[in-house]
Write an enzyme that holds these catalytic residues in place. Structure first.
Site, short mmCIF file in Angstrom:
data_model
loop_
_atom_site.label_atom_id
_atom_site.label_comp_id
_atom_site.label_asym_id
_atom_site.label_seq_id
_atom_site.Cartn_x
_atom_site.Cartn_y
_atom_site.Cartn_z
N ARG A 127 0.86 -1.18 0.00
CA ARG A 127 0.00 0.00 0.00
C ARG A 127 0.90 1.23 0.00
O ARG A 127 1.93 1.26 0.71
CB ARG A 127 -0.90 0.03 1.24
CG ARG A 127 -2.09 -0.92 1.16
CD ARG A 127 -3.13 -0.48 0.13
NE ARG A 127 -4.30 -1.34 0.10
CZ ARG A 127 -4.47 -2.40 -0.69
NH1 ARG A 127 -3.51 -2.77 -1.54
NH2 ARG A 127 -5.60 -3.08 -0.66
N GLU A 167 -3.60 7.61 -4.27
CA GLU A 167 -3.97 7.15 -5.62
C GLU A 167 -5.25 7.82 -6.09
O GLU A 167 -6.17 7.98 -5.29
CB GLU A 167 -4.14 5.62 -5.61
CG GLU A 167 -2.84 4.92 -5.29
CD GLU A 167 -2.98 3.40 -5.19
OE1 GLU A 167 -4.04 2.86 -5.52
OE2 GLU A 167 -2.00 2.77 -4.79
N HIS A 214 -1.16 0.46 -9.79
CA HIS A 214 -1.77 -0.52 -8.87
C HIS A 214 -2.34 -1.72 -9.65
O HIS A 214 -3.55 -1.99 -9.60
CB HIS A 214 -2.86 0.16 -8.01
CG HIS A 214 -3.11 -0.57 -6.72
ND1 HIS A 214 -3.53 0.06 -5.58
CD2 HIS A 214 -3.02 -1.90 -6.40
CE1 HIS A 214 -3.69 -0.83 -4.62
NE2 HIS A 214 -3.38 -2.02 -5.08
#
Ligand code: DGY
Length: 326
Positions: A238, A267, A285
Site C-alpha cells: 500500500r 492514488e 496498482h
C-alpha cells in the site's frame, strides 16, 4: 423476500452470476463507482455490499445501512473499510486472500527487475530515437543474481517473492514482527534479520506489509539513510507504507538507486517529483491484474457475500470474532 445486494463497481461477470443466485442485485456497472452520497443512498436497504479498495466504507456508510450483514471487499487489503466500526455493528467483513499471491509476487519481481536493470528507462530512450550505438556503459544497472533480496513483511506475497528469488540465486533476508518457523525458513531459504540489518544489507528491498497505524510511513528518510546507494526499493503493498516525498528525495540525491512502485500514497495522484525521475518505474496498482486472478477475486468476494446471506460462515472473514460470538 430475497436479500438485496449492492455491487459498487464493475466486476467480472462470473461474480454477478453468483450474486444473482443469492439475491436481488443492484449493480453499478461502471469503473467510476459511486459518490459518497450515492453510496449511502444505494446501500440504505441492502443486506450485502460488494465493494472495492477504491470505495471508502466508513461509519457514515454503515450508519446509512441499518440492514447490512456483510461487506465483501474485492481485495486482500481492507484498509478502505473501518473494521472496528463494522465489527461493533455486527457486520461481517470479508477479503480475497490467497488467490492473488502469485500474480502480485510476479509483478513485484517484474518491478524489481525493471528498476534494477533500468528497463522502462531504456525503453523510453530507444523509442525517443536517442539510440545511436552500442556503448559500454549504456543503461548499466544492478545485477539481480547473486544479490540480496530483503523482504519487509513475510506474508503470502513476501514468501512468493522468496520463492522467485531462489530461482535467481539471490540471498533472501526478511524482517517481520514474528520470525517464521524453522521449517518455513529452510523451505524458502530465508534468513531472519532485525529491521536495521534488513535496510542496511538489502540490494533489493520489497515491501509486503498491510497498511495500518503501525505501518504507515514505515519506510521513510531514516530507512533510506540506512540503505545502500545501489539499493532498489519495490512497493506493491500500500502506498502510505512508504513516505513518498522522502523516497523522491532519496532517489533525487542518489541515497537509493531506484524504485519500482505499484502503489501510491494518494492514488491516483502520484508525487510530481517521482513522475519527473528516470530512476523509478511506476505502474498503476496492477499487482493482481491478470484476467484469471481478478476473476477469481471477484468470484471469491461474491461467494463470501452469498454465504453470509445464506446464513453460513463466509470462507474469508476479516473479523471472524463475529462468527465466534454466534
Ligand atoms: C489487494 O487485493 O489488496 C490489491 O491491492 C489489489 O489486488
Amino acid at each position: 423476500m430475497p436479500p438485496r445486494i449492492l455491487v459498487t463497481r464493475h466486476v467480472y461477470p462470473e461474480a454477478i452470476a453468483i450474486l444473482e443466485a443469492a439475491g436481488d442485485v443492484q449493480y453499478n456497472d461502471t469503473s467510476a463507482g459511486l459518490s459518497a452520497d450515492q453510496l449511502q443512498a444505494a446501500v440504505a436497504d441492502k443486506q450485502a455490499l460488494v465493494c472495492q479498495l477504491t470505495d471508502r466504507i466508513d461509519a457514515a456508510v454503515m450508519d446509512a445501512a441499518s440492514e447490512l450483514k456483510v461487506i465483501a471487499n474485492v481485495a486482500v487489503g481492507f484498509d478502505n473499510i473501518d473494521i472496528p466500526v463494522a465489527t461493533g455493528r455486527g457486520i461481517l467483513v470479508t477479503n480475497t486472500p490467497g488467490v492473488l499471491t502469485d500474480t502480485t509476487a510476479d509483478l513485484a519481481f517484474a518491478l524489481l527487475m525493471a528498476a534494477g536493470r533500468r528497463i522502462a528507462e531504456a525503453d523510453r530512450f530507444l523509442r525517443s530515437g536517442q539510440w545511436h550505438q552500442w556503448e559500454i556503459d549504456l543503461f548499466s544497472g544492478h545485477d539481480i543474481h547473486g544479490h540480496t533480496l530483503g523482504i519487509l513483511g513475510l506474508g503470502r506475497i513476501g514468501l512468493g517473492m522468496a520463492k522467485r528469488a531462489q530461482g535467481f540465486g539471490m540471498r533472501v533476508i526478511y524482517h517481520d514482527l514474528e520470525r517464521a518457523a524453522p521449517e518455513v525458513e529452510d523451505e524458502y531459504g530465508i534468513e531472519y534479520v532485525d529491521r536495521e540489518t534488513l535496510f542496511r544489507d538489502s540490494d533489493f528491498l520489497s515491501v509486503h506489509v498491510p497498511l495500518n497505524d503501525r505501518t504507515r510511513h514505515m519506510v521513510g528518510s531514516a530507512e533510506f539513510e540506512l540503505m545502500k546507494p545501489t539499493a532498489v526499493l519495490v512497493n506493491t503493498s500500500r502506498g502510505p507504507v512508504v513516505d513518498e516525498r522522502a523516497l523522491a528525495e532519496a532517489l533525487e540525491s542518489g541515497q537509493v538507486a531506484s524504485a519500482g512502485l505499484d502503489v501510491f500514497e494518494d492514488e491516483p495522484t502520484v508525487e510530481p517529483r517521482l513522475l519527473a525521475l528516470e530512476n523509478v518505474v511506476l505502474v498503476p496498482h496492477i499487482g493482481s491484474a491478470s484476467i484469471k486472478t481478478r476473476t477469481r477475486m471477484c468470484t471469491m468476494a461474491a461467494k463470501n457475500a452469498a454465504a453470509v446471506l445464506a446464513g453460513q460462515a463466509p470462507p474469508n472473514p476479516v473479523n471472524p470474532e463475529l462468527l465466534d460470538a454466534e
